[in-house]
Design an enzyme around this catalytic site. Structure first.
Site, PDB file in Angstrom:
ATOM      1  N   PRO A 127     -60.974 -13.687 -19.338  1.00 17.09           N
ATOM      2  CA  PRO A 127     -60.073 -14.064 -20.442  1.00 17.09           C
ATOM      3  C   PRO A 127     -59.328 -15.346 -20.087  1.00 17.09           C
ATOM      4  O   PRO A 127     -58.373 -15.332 -19.324  1.00 17.09           O
ATOM      5  CB  PRO A 127     -59.130 -12.863 -20.564  1.00 17.09           C
ATOM      6  CG  PRO A 127     -59.208 -12.148 -19.271  1.00 17.09           C
ATOM      7  CD  PRO A 127     -60.490 -12.511 -18.589  1.00 17.09           C
ATOM      8  N   ASP A 173     -57.196 -17.317 -15.348  1.00 16.85           N
ATOM      9  CA  ASP A 173     -57.686 -15.965 -15.647  1.00 16.85           C
ATOM     10  C   ASP A 173     -56.466 -15.108 -15.968  1.00 16.85           C
ATOM     11  O   ASP A 173     -55.670 -14.787 -15.077  1.00 16.85           O
ATOM     12  CB  ASP A 173     -58.442 -15.439 -14.414  1.00 16.85           C
ATOM     13  CG  ASP A 173     -59.080 -14.083 -14.644  1.00 16.85           C
ATOM     14  OD1 ASP A 173     -58.608 -13.354 -15.537  1.00 16.85           O
ATOM     15  OD2 ASP A 173     -60.033 -13.759 -13.914  1.00 16.85           O
ATOM     16  N   HIS A 174     -56.343 -14.730 -17.231  1.00 20.00           N
ATOM     17  CA  HIS A 174     -55.126 -14.037 -17.667  1.00 20.00           C
ATOM     18  C   HIS A 174     -55.031 -12.611 -17.111  1.00 20.00           C
ATOM     19  O   HIS A 174     -53.982 -11.974 -17.215  1.00 20.00           O
ATOM     20  CB  HIS A 174     -55.060 -14.028 -19.202  1.00 20.00           C
ATOM     21  CG  HIS A 174     -53.658 -14.050 -19.735  1.00 20.00           C
ATOM     22  ND1 HIS A 174     -52.562 -13.723 -18.977  1.00 20.00           N
ATOM     23  CD2 HIS A 174     -53.167 -14.383 -20.957  1.00 20.00           C
ATOM     24  CE1 HIS A 174     -51.468 -13.820 -19.703  1.00 20.00           C
ATOM     25  NE2 HIS A 174     -51.806 -14.224 -20.907  1.00 20.00           N
ATOM     26  N   ARG A 175     -56.105 -12.124 -16.510  1.00 23.53           N
ATOM     27  CA  ARG A 175     -56.007 -10.808 -15.865  1.00 23.53           C
ATOM     28  C   ARG A 175     -55.187 -10.904 -14.596  1.00 23.53           C
ATOM     29  O   ARG A 175     -54.618  -9.923 -14.127  1.00 23.53           O
ATOM     30  CB  ARG A 175     -57.410 -10.282 -15.490  1.00 23.53           C
ATOM     31  CG  ARG A 175     -58.303 -10.007 -16.682  1.00 23.53           C
ATOM     32  CD  ARG A 175     -59.714  -9.718 -16.233  1.00 23.53           C
ATOM     33  NE  ARG A 175     -60.289 -10.840 -15.505  1.00 23.53           N
ATOM     34  CZ  ARG A 175     -61.510 -10.846 -14.965  1.00 23.53           C
ATOM     35  NH1 ARG A 175     -62.270  -9.773 -15.076  1.00 23.53           N
ATOM     36  NH2 ARG A 175     -61.965 -11.900 -14.332  1.00 23.53           N
TER      37      ARG A 175
END
Ligand code: CAO
Length: 422
Positions: A220, A394-396
């Site tokens: 994401p 990486d939004h995680r």
């Protein structure tokens, strides 16, 4: 109180000597009311025989391949239900017909073969597939007459998971459409519209394309855009290059940015991490990858131990690595082990863009062309040289606030390079 129940083949209509094709329980299994115990298969139907009670399978009386008819003993069950039970399924069925009060009845689940369904599977297998969210029609059956067994459903799920993990390097086109439930890739005869020429993708394009595709689909991405005031740094850079003209080493803004990124990684170590399942691996090394545009496609050499190198060494080594990349001479060690990557399009143009993260890294910094812009200094607009920064993360792993801090810190260093060591 526990009670031993003899579970027999119930009334299955006119069927006689029907083969047992699946035994779904074994001694010691705990079964629920109505849970399928065995599957029978006649010429016309598959029949699941359900448990008449909740309990524990004590003795199993049939094996796959046995021929059974109504009344044949299947299982001796130790009931754990509190309500009393009749001694077998047949008598329960009889009770039901007489409308006597009884515990919930376990009638056989009969499915007519090849009538309502195009695929051939017992009700228990269908139920199993449904629980896994699988459409039974998609599962290839390996048993006689193409019948789908429970193991076929399991194999199908494993295969799907394997394909989702796998990366095809043979094609950069969308090869896994069905897994993502996408429309098929459009097939067009371009020659209908005018002359065309077909040329195969280079090996590097195939490999980098497959990696980019996976990373774009699986990570994401969010991109934080910012601008760094590099007016003073540019004056310093031009002066440095003038002073060192004879060395033949040209320092571009990229070398300063690499140095600044090292400082930012030290301050915000999450950007130097990688996901490993539910864990984050924090790297203690500072290796900076940079995208190099080569005649055969994109390649990302990695500058190792960047924290130990000054701006001159960085400029020299990036130029050498970029040259090797363009000549196709990089070795495996020179393209792996990165902490974060930088993609610089500043030499070409553009204002901002969305770089794709180079997995398993968690961020990539894109640089676009610096331009003079009017910047308000509190009293007036002044011309300042602004370098666009595009940080995809990486939004995680990284929150928006952390990304904004990373870019803000980079801008601070680039605006006053003395801060790089502070
Ligand atoms: N703003 C303005 N000018 C810039 C600049 C910027 N951000 N970055 C570089 N320049 C200038 C340089 O100073 C140099 O100017 P001179 O010719 O006057 O000296 C010129 O642009 C060319 O620089 P360069 O590209 O040769 O050198 P570099 O160190 O900036 O970059 C490398 C090296 C290997 C990164 C680059 O050549 C390259 O291949 N870039 C493409 C990367 C790419 O394809 N990214 C996309 C990947 S997909 O995400």
């Amino acid at each position: 109180m526990s009670e031993a129940i003899e579970v027999k083949v119930p009334d299955i209509g006119d069927y006689k000597n029907v083969p047992v094709i699946e035994v779904l329980v074994k001694p010691g299994d705990i079964v629920e009311l109505e849970q399928s115990l065995i599957t029978l298969e006649s010429d016309k139907a598959t029949i699941d025989v359900p448990s008449p009670a909740t309990g524990i399978v004590k003795i199993l009386k049939v094996n796959v391949g046995d021929m059974v008819s109504e009344g044949a003993l299947i299982v001796i069950l130790e009931s754990t239900d509190s309500e009393p039970h009749k001694s077998d399924t047949v008598s329960r069925l009889a009770q039901k017909r007489l409308d006597l009060p009884t515990a919930p009845m376990a009638a056989p689940k009969i499915q007519m073969a090849q009538e309502h369904y195009t695929s051939h599977a017992s009700p228990s297998v269908r139920k199993f597939a449904r629980e896994l969210g699988i459409e039974i029609e998609h599962v290839p059956g390996t048993r006689s007459k193409g019948r789908i067994a429970r193991e076929d459903v399991t194999a199908y799920v494993k295969d799907m998971m394997h394909k989702q993990r796998g990366v095809s390097v043979s094609s950069t086109t969308i090869s896994n459409d069905t897994e993502l439930d996408l429309l098929p890739w459009p097939k067009i005869d371009f020659a209908k519209f005018g002359p065309v020429q077909s040329k195969s993708l280079s090996r590097i394009k195939k490999i980098s394309g497959a990696n980019l595709h996976r990373n774009w689909v699986r990570i994401p991405h969010v991109t934080n855009n910012d601008e760094a005031d590099i007016t003073d740094l540019e004056t310093f850079r031009v002066q440095l290059n003038r002073e060192n003209e004879k060395t033949g080493i040209k320092v571009t803004i990229l070398a300063f940015v690499i140095r600044a990124v090292v400082a930012a990684l030290k301050k915000l170590p999450t950007f130097n991490a990688s996901l490993d399942g539910d864990n984050l691996i924090f790297k203690q090394y500072l290796n900076i990858g940079f995208a190099a545009d080569t005649p055969n496609g994109l390649i990302v050499p990695v500058l190792k131990n960047a924290e130990k190198k000054g701006v001159f060494d960085i400029a020299k080594e990036t130029a050498e690595l970029a040259k090797l990349a363009r000549e196709g001479k990089l070795n495996a060690d020179q393209i792996q082990g990165g902490s974060i990557s930088i993609s610089s399009l500043g030499g070409i143009g553009g204002t901002h863009f969305t770089p794709i993260i180079n997995a398993p890294e968690v961020a990539i910094l894109g640089l676009s062309r610096s331009t003079y812009k009017p910047v308000w200094n509190g009293n007036q607009f002044v011309p300042r040289l602004m370098l666009p920064l595009s940080l995809s993360y990486d939004h995680r792993v990284i929150d928006g606030a952390e990304a904004a801090r990373f870019n803000a810190y980079l801008s601070e260093i680039l605006a006053d390079f003395r801060r790089v060591t502070v």
